[in-house]
Write a protein that holds these residues in place. Structure first.
Motif, PDB file in Angstrom:
ATOM      1  N   ASP A   1      36.048 -18.302 102.914  1.00  8.99           N
ATOM      2  CA  ASP A   1      36.806 -19.550 103.058  1.00  8.99           C
ATOM      3  C   ASP A   1      37.472 -19.643 104.426  1.00  8.99           C
ATOM      4  N   ASP A   2      37.689 -18.486 105.069  1.00 14.33           N
ATOM      5  CA  ASP A   2      38.233 -18.458 106.423  1.00 14.33           C
ATOM      6  C   ASP A   2      37.115 -18.847 107.392  1.00 14.33           C
ATOM      7  N   THR A   3      37.311 -19.935 108.108  1.00 13.10           N
ATOM      8  CA  THR A   3      36.257 -20.436 108.991  1.00 13.10           C
ATOM      9  C   THR A   3      35.899 -19.434 110.075  1.00 13.10           C
ATOM     10  N   VAL A   4      36.896 -18.784 110.656  1.00  9.94           N
ATOM     11  CA  VAL A   4      36.645 -17.823 111.728  1.00  9.94           C
ATOM     12  C   VAL A   4      35.816 -16.648 111.205  1.00  9.94           C
ATOM     13  N   ALA A   5      36.181 -16.137 110.034  1.00  7.76           N
ATOM     14  CA  ALA A   5      35.427 -15.016 109.455  1.00  7.76           C
ATOM     15  C   ALA A   5      34.015 -15.444 109.084  1.00  7.76           C
TER      16      ALA A   5
ATOM     17  N   LYS B   1      27.567  -8.781 117.281  1.00  7.25           N
ATOM     18  CA  LYS B   1      28.957  -8.403 117.049  1.00  7.25           C
ATOM     19  C   LYS B   1      29.856  -9.293 117.898  1.00  7.25           C
ATOM     20  N   VAL B   2      30.811  -9.930 117.250  1.00  8.68           N
ATOM     21  CA  VAL B   2      31.693 -10.902 117.902  1.00  8.68           C
ATOM     22  C   VAL B   2      32.998 -10.228 118.279  1.00  8.68           C
ATOM     23  N   GLN B   3      33.474 -10.464 119.497  1.00  6.06           N
ATOM     24  CA  GLN B   3      34.745  -9.910 119.947  1.00  6.06           C
ATOM     25  C   GLN B   3      35.928 -10.725 119.438  1.00  6.06           C
ATOM     26  N   ARG B   4      35.889 -12.036 119.681  1.00  8.50           N
ATOM     27  CA  ARG B   4      36.971 -12.905 119.199  1.00  8.50           C
ATOM     28  C   ARG B   4      36.442 -14.331 119.077  1.00  8.50           C
ATOM     29  N   VAL B   5      37.112 -15.090 118.235  1.00  6.87           N
ATOM     30  CA  VAL B   5      36.732 -16.474 117.947  1.00  6.87           C
ATOM     31  C   VAL B   5      37.978 -17.331 118.071  1.00  6.87           C
ATOM     32  N   SER B   6      37.841 -18.475 118.730  1.00  7.58           N
ATOM     33  CA  SER B   6      38.960 -19.410 118.869  1.00  7.58           C
ATOM     34  C   SER B   6      38.470 -20.825 118.579  1.00  7.58           C
TER      35      SER B   6
ATOM     36  N   GLN C   1      17.878 -19.642 118.676  1.00 16.03           N
ATOM     37  CA  GLN C   1      17.632 -19.764 117.236  1.00 16.03           C
ATOM     38  C   GLN C   1      18.795 -19.254 116.405  1.00 16.03           C
ATOM     39  N   ASN C   2      19.373 -18.099 116.787  1.00 16.01           N
ATOM     40  CA  ASN C   2      20.430 -17.498 115.977  1.00 16.01           C
ATOM     41  C   ASN C   2      21.672 -18.384 115.941  1.00 16.01           C
ATOM     42  N   VAL C   3      22.121 -18.842 117.099  1.00 11.39           N
ATOM     43  CA  VAL C   3      23.325 -19.676 117.122  1.00 11.39           C
ATOM     44  C   VAL C   3      23.045 -21.048 116.516  1.00 11.39           C
ATOM     45  N   ARG C   4      21.818 -21.544 116.636  1.00 11.96           N
ATOM     46  CA  ARG C   4      21.482 -22.842 116.036  1.00 11.96           C
ATOM     47  C   ARG C   4      21.538 -22.768 114.504  1.00 11.96           C
ATOM     48  N   LEU C   5      20.997 -21.715 113.946  1.00 11.25           N
ATOM     49  CA  LEU C   5      21.048 -21.557 112.486  1.00 11.25           C
ATOM     50  C   LEU C   5      22.481 -21.323 112.016  1.00 11.25           C
ATOM     51  N   ALA C   6      23.250 -20.557 112.781  1.00 16.50           N
ATOM     52  CA  ALA C   6      24.648 -20.327 112.407  1.00 16.50           C
ATOM     53  C   ALA C   6      25.442 -21.622 112.430  1.00 16.50           C
ATOM     54  N   ALA C   7      25.180 -22.486 113.409  1.00 12.04           N
ATOM     55  CA  ALA C   7      25.885 -23.773 113.475  1.00 12.04           C
ATOM     56  C   ALA C   7      25.510 -24.656 112.285  1.00 12.04           C
ATOM     57  N   LYS C   8      24.243 -24.651 111.899  1.00 16.14           N
ATOM     58  CA  LYS C   8      23.835 -25.439 110.730  1.00 16.14           C
ATOM     59  C   LYS C   8      24.450 -24.892 109.457  1.00 16.14           C
ATOM     60  N   LEU C   9      24.533 -23.582 109.361  1.00 13.56           N
ATOM     61  CA  LEU C   9      25.055 -22.965 108.137  1.00 13.56           C
ATOM     62  C   LEU C   9      26.545 -23.210 107.974  1.00 13.56           C
ATOM     63  N   THR C  10      27.300 -23.129 109.075  1.00 11.51           N
ATOM     64  CA  THR C  10      28.756 -23.276 108.989  1.00 11.51           C
ATOM     65  C   THR C  10      29.224 -24.708 109.152  1.00 11.51           C
TER      66      THR C  10
END
Length: 459
Positions: free
Chosen positions: A279-283, A293-298, A325-334
């Motif tokens: 439910d946490d958008t950042v997580a 592996k992500v360092q930080r998200v803002s 492809q990876n970031v495109r699918l992640a954007a669609k998923l979230t």
């Protein structure tokens, strides 16, 4: 014993999965259309199937009237009473049998076409009613033939469906007779071609395959909260567990990956990333960018759903993926727009912003503009202070507004005192002007000049 026509009706009804009454109605309409073409009259004809004889009887319907105006549609009351007795009354309808053996070859061909059309319409209506409620289900199909890139498949052994080219995975190829599993994407009422539309690229196929392979998803312990695909290449699935003791990702992967490997084989080697929903958008975004592996998200803009993700320099290409492809699918998923930057790129961006702030600050510009004015104005202020004390500096004050400090002192000295003494004091005065305690030194200079000036001799 059933007549041959009755047996034929029952056989067609079972084969086409339609009611026998539908076929009987089609036969009656066919005989009626053929009779009208054969008799070529304006009589009110009516056909009726007789189950006892197994034949279709044809009648001409006429209405009982007192005065006959149209013999083809009306009959007099007296004539009707002669045929049916006293029961005949005005406005009643009487059926007069007409022979059907006069129907020729053309009429029979017309009847055949009408029967086929009626049966086909009834069959398509049944298919629509049955499969319209099954949209989203996975069905087994067998490839039969190909038409302009579209594959015609057979499902349930009797119904044809179409798998369009755009719904086929580019990593797959089939031959006639191959078996496959596809999801029902839609059912249409068109009168031409197959009604059922299948798909091998829809995310619903991936969800249904997980439901079939993972018991925890089937019984509701683990839920699929989202799935996106680029068919043939990669897919991402977000899962969530209702029970704390059940790992949703581990349940979908299975022992040594057996469960997910079965789905990958069905999808012809398509890579599947299983991430945990949060439910946490950042997580959730952090998980969706797996395996990077992500360092930080803002969060940049909450309303527009824009997010900035910082990763290590070595992880940047992995986070973006092949052709994004990876970031495109992640954007669609979230559902968020993700902007990925490396640490080095972010550091350069911050440095550029700081340099821009240092150069463009209004306070710095004002300080640079005031510094020369203050340097030029200080000596004049000090000289004016000496003039205010009553010393012989009025001439110097007048010239200070017109020229430099050193020149003012020399000019004033030339007008009043002897050249050598005043010139020496002017040098000391210019140095004294630039010193912090200028007022006191200026008084000393004027005092020395007064002492050294020779008084005029009295005659």
């Amino acid at each position: 014993m059933m007549s041959p026509l009755q047996q034929l009706i029952d056989t067609i009804a079972k084969e086409k999965n339609i009611e026998p009454t539908v076929i009987i109605s089609a036969i009656e309409d066919a005989v009626l259309a053929a009779s009208r073409k054969a008799y070529k009259s304006n009589e009110n004809l009516k056909a009726r199937f007789n189950p006892e004889s197994g034949q279709v009887d044809l009648f001409a319907v006429k209405q009982i009237v007192d005065t006959v105006n149209d013999p083809a549609l009306e009959v007099s009351l007296s004539e009707a009473q002669q045929l049916y007795g006293e029961e005949a009354e005005v406005d009643m309808e009487i059926e007069f049998p007409k022979p059907t053996d006069v129907l020729g070859r053309i009429a029979a061909q017309t009847a055949k076409q009408v029967i086929f059309q009626k049966v086909r319409e009834a069959e398509r209506e049944n298919i629509f009613a049955e499969y319209n409620q099954r949209i989203g289900e996975v069905v087994n199909a067998t490839a039969k033939r190909f038409e302009n890139g579209d594959m015609i498949a057979e499902i349930s052994g009797r119904v044809e469906a179409v798998l369009p080219r755009k719904e086929q995975s580019r990593a797959e190829s089939y031959n006639p007779g191959d078996r496959l599993r596809a999801v029902i994407k839609g059912v249409n009422r068109s009168t031409k071609g197959p009604q059922i539309v299948l798909s091998r690229t829809d995310p619903a196929l991936l969800i249904k395959l997980f439901e079939q392979e993972v018991p925890e998803i089937y019984d509701g312990t683990v839920m699929i909260r989202g799935a996106v695909r680029e068919a043939g290449d990669r897919a991402k699935v977000a899962v969530y567990s209702r029970e704390r003791d059940v790992d949703p990702v581990g349940a979908c992967v299975g022992m040594k990956g057996t469960r997910v490997q079965a789905i990958i084989r069905e999808l012809r080697g398509e890579k599947i990333d299983i991430v945990e929903f949060s439910d946490d958008t950042v997580a959730f975004v952090t998980n969706a960018l797996s395996p990077a592996k992500v360092q930080r998200v803002s969060i940049v803009d909450d309303r527009e759903k824009v997010m900035e993700v910082i990763v290590e320099d070595k992880q940047l290409s992995l986070a973006i993926g092949k052709k994004g492809q990876n970031v495109r699918l992640a954007a669609k998923l979230t559902g968020w727009r993700i902007d990925i930057k490396s640490e080095e790129e972010k550091r350069r961006e911050i440095e550029a912003q700081l340099e821009g702030l240092a150069i463009g600050t209004p306070a710095a510009e004002a300080a640079e503009g005031e510094a020369p004015a203050a340097a030029e104005g200080e000596p004049g202020e000090e000289i004016q202070a000496t003039a205010a004390e009553g010393e012989p500096g009025e001439d110097i004050q007048a010239t200070a507004a017109e020229s430099e400090p050193g020149e003012d002192v020399q000019a004033a000295a030339a007008e009043s005192e002897p050249a050598e003494d005043v010139r020496a004091t002017a040098v000391e005065s210019s140095s004294a002007v630039s010193a912090p305690d200028t007022g006191h030194q200026t008084e000393q200079i004027h005092a020395e000049a007064t002492e050294e000036t020779p008084e005029p001799e009295a005659r």
